[in-house]
Write an enzyme that holds these catalytic residues in place. Structure first.
Site, short mmCIF file in Angstrom:
data_model
loop_
_atom_site.label_atom_id
_atom_site.label_comp_id
_atom_site.label_asym_id
_atom_site.label_seq_id
_atom_site.Cartn_x
_atom_site.Cartn_y
_atom_site.Cartn_z
N ASP A 50 38.04 92.86 0.13
CA ASP A 50 39.49 92.62 0.09
C ASP A 50 40.05 92.44 1.49
O ASP A 50 41.09 91.83 1.68
CB ASP A 50 40.21 93.76 -0.63
N ARG B 228 50.49 94.12 -3.60
CA ARG B 228 49.29 94.97 -3.40
C ARG B 228 48.95 94.95 -1.92
O ARG B 228 48.97 93.89 -1.30
CB ARG B 228 48.09 94.46 -4.23
N GLN C 82 35.95 96.60 -13.89
CA GLN C 82 35.85 95.16 -13.64
C GLN C 82 34.42 94.65 -13.85
O GLN C 82 34.22 93.49 -14.23
CB GLN C 82 36.28 94.83 -12.20
N ARG D 20 43.52 89.47 -10.35
CA ARG D 20 43.03 90.41 -9.35
C ARG D 20 41.83 89.75 -8.67
O ARG D 20 41.37 88.69 -9.09
CB ARG D 20 42.68 91.80 -9.93
N GLY D 21 41.34 90.39 -7.60
CA GLY D 21 40.33 89.76 -6.76
C GLY D 21 41.05 89.08 -5.60
O GLY D 21 42.02 88.33 -5.82
N ALA D 22 40.58 89.34 -4.38
CA ALA D 22 41.34 88.93 -3.20
C ALA D 22 41.68 87.44 -3.15
O ALA D 22 42.84 87.07 -2.96
CB ALA D 22 40.59 89.38 -1.94
N LYS E 137 36.17 97.31 -3.35
CA LYS E 137 36.41 98.18 -4.50
C LYS E 137 35.78 99.55 -4.31
O LYS E 137 34.64 99.67 -3.85
CB LYS E 137 35.86 97.48 -5.76
O1 MRU Z 1 41.22 95.79 -7.66
P1 MRU Z 1 40.58 94.44 -7.73
O2 MRU Z 1 39.93 94.15 -9.03
O3 MRU Z 1 41.54 93.34 -7.29
O4 MRU Z 1 39.45 94.52 -6.63
C1 MRU Z 1 38.65 93.40 -6.42
C2 MRU Z 1 37.53 93.65 -5.48
O5 MRU Z 1 37.38 94.72 -4.94
C3 MRU Z 1 36.65 92.49 -5.17
O6 MRU Z 1 35.37 92.93 -4.86
C4 MRU Z 1 37.22 91.72 -3.98
O7 MRU Z 1 38.56 91.35 -4.20
C5 MRU Z 1 36.44 90.50 -3.68
S1 MRU Z 1 36.56 89.38 -5.02
C6 MRU Z 1 36.10 87.87 -4.64
#
Ligand code: MRU
Length: 359
Positions: free
Chosen positions: A235, A87, A194, A44-46, A246
């Site tokens: 994201d 996603r 997270q 996870r994480g963009a 998030k």
């Molecule tokens: O649902 P997630 O854990 O994938 O959400 C991640 C986030 O919201 C992060 O802040 C975002 O992807 C930036 S991460 C470098």
């Protein structure tokens, strides 16, 4: 160790669902499995999702039975749809799969196996670039963090959310590398925690001074002068600078502005979506009820409780002091500064691709 990587014809990744309790490398051999790894949040994480999408396209090419270019391209188009649907909010996913498909469509090679290896090299290049971009972004952002700053951080934006180093946490790691004293307030980040599970784990391993806080403590800390700067990732960033991140990010932006605290979003240009004029057009993922009615395996709400679980929110650009990218810090008017950053980044990718081609 990278969060996601290619080994023995498999896409491999740290299973983030199990951290911090267990450190397990999961591996995936088909495009459908890679899409599931994104949907179920092994990864996870963009930016990490983007790199996974690129490796997923390389896997599609490898697994395809096609022995001519047209059939291989058809298989790649099908794979892209499967991966992109995993996603909806993080634009890095479709950005990466588009980059892979565009390259395949533009590359005319007599042998389809050569196209397969071109795509694997491209996925590896995209992953390498992610690390390099994060380091640049980290040091760009560190310049606006005062010495001895108390930094409020939301979600996980570290090495785990990227291929390595991180975005907003990358800024913190850059401060640490520069020997600049800082302290981080780590939002736990309900519902999936997270912050508590992943950011606390990364910061403690790096020996960065920190305290874990309940999400609800953030407003109190800001009002009582305990926060100097708020930073988070994204994201998707719309053309006008509105940020999808998030769930819970928006209220941090509002409370920070009310208290005169600077707010920086830290995101690579691959997260900037110039096709969307503003944040209202960004699709917001809704996730399962179990993420809210239970913590870990423990149910905390009554059986049958109705739940609404949006995974992201939009912070309008007026709450942002700046958006830190690998091309520098974008300031208002974001419509102009983001476009400039995106153009500079695209030119750099082309130069790097040409340099690889001439080696
Ligand atoms: O649902 P997630 O854990 O994938 O959400 C991640 C986030 O919201 C992060 O802040 C975002 O992807 C930036 S991460 C470098």
């Amino acid at each position: 160790m990278r969060t996601v990587f290619w080994e023995n014809n498999r896409v491999k990744m740290i299973d983030q669902r199990l951290l911090p309790g267990e450190f397990v490398i999961a591996e995936f051999a088909t495009v459908a499995e890679v899409a599931r790894s994104i949907q179920e949040m092994y990864v996870r994480g963009a930016p990490a999702i983007g790199a996974t999408g690129a490796y997923g396209m390389a896997l599609a090419a490898q697994n395809s039975a096609a022995n001519d270019r047209d059939n291989l391209l058809d298989d790649l188009r099908t794979a892209k749809t499967i991966l992109d649907n995993a996603r909806p909010t993080a634009v890095n996913l479709s950005w990466a799969t588009t980059r892979m498909l565009d390259l395949a469509e533009q590359t005319v090679l007599p042998n389809v196996d050569d196209l397969r290896s071109t795509l694997l090299h491209e996925a590896e290049a995209l992953a390498d670039e992610d690390v390099e971009i994060n380091r640049r972004m980290g040091f760009n952002g560190a310049a606006v963090i005062p010495t001895d700053a108390n930094i409020l951080h939301h979600c996980n934006t570290g090495a785990l959310a990227t291929v390595d180093f991180g975005t907003a946490l990358g800024v913190i790691f850059a401060c640490q590398e520069q020997g600049k004293p800082i302290h981080v307030w780590v939002d736990e980040t309900r519902p999936r925690l997270q912050g508590a599970r992943l950011t606390a784990w990364e910061l403690m391993r790096a020996e960065v001074p920190m305290h874990l806080i309940a999400d609800n403590a953030a407003g109190h800390l800001m009002r009582t002068g305990k926060v100097d700067v708020v930073i988070f990732g994204a994201d998707r960033v719309a053309a006008n600078g509105d940020v999808a991140n998030k769930i819970g990010t928006y209220k941090l932006g509002v409370v920070a502005k009310e208290n005169g605290i600077p707010v920086y979003c830290v995101a690579p240009t691959s997260t900037v979506d110039l096709n969307l004029a503003d944040g209202d057009q960004i699709p917001i993922e809704e996730r399962g009820a179990e993420e809210v009615y239970q913590v870990g395996d423990t149910r905390i709400a009554p059986e049958g409780v109705p739940v609404y679980n949006p995974a992201f929110d939009i912070t309008p650009h007026r709450y942002l002091t700046g958006i830190v990218t690998e091309e520098g810090i974008c300031y208002p008017p974001f419509t102009q500064s983001l476009r400039q950053a995106k153009t500079a980044a695209e030119a750099r990718i082309q130069r790097q691709r040409q340099a690889r081609g001439s080696q």
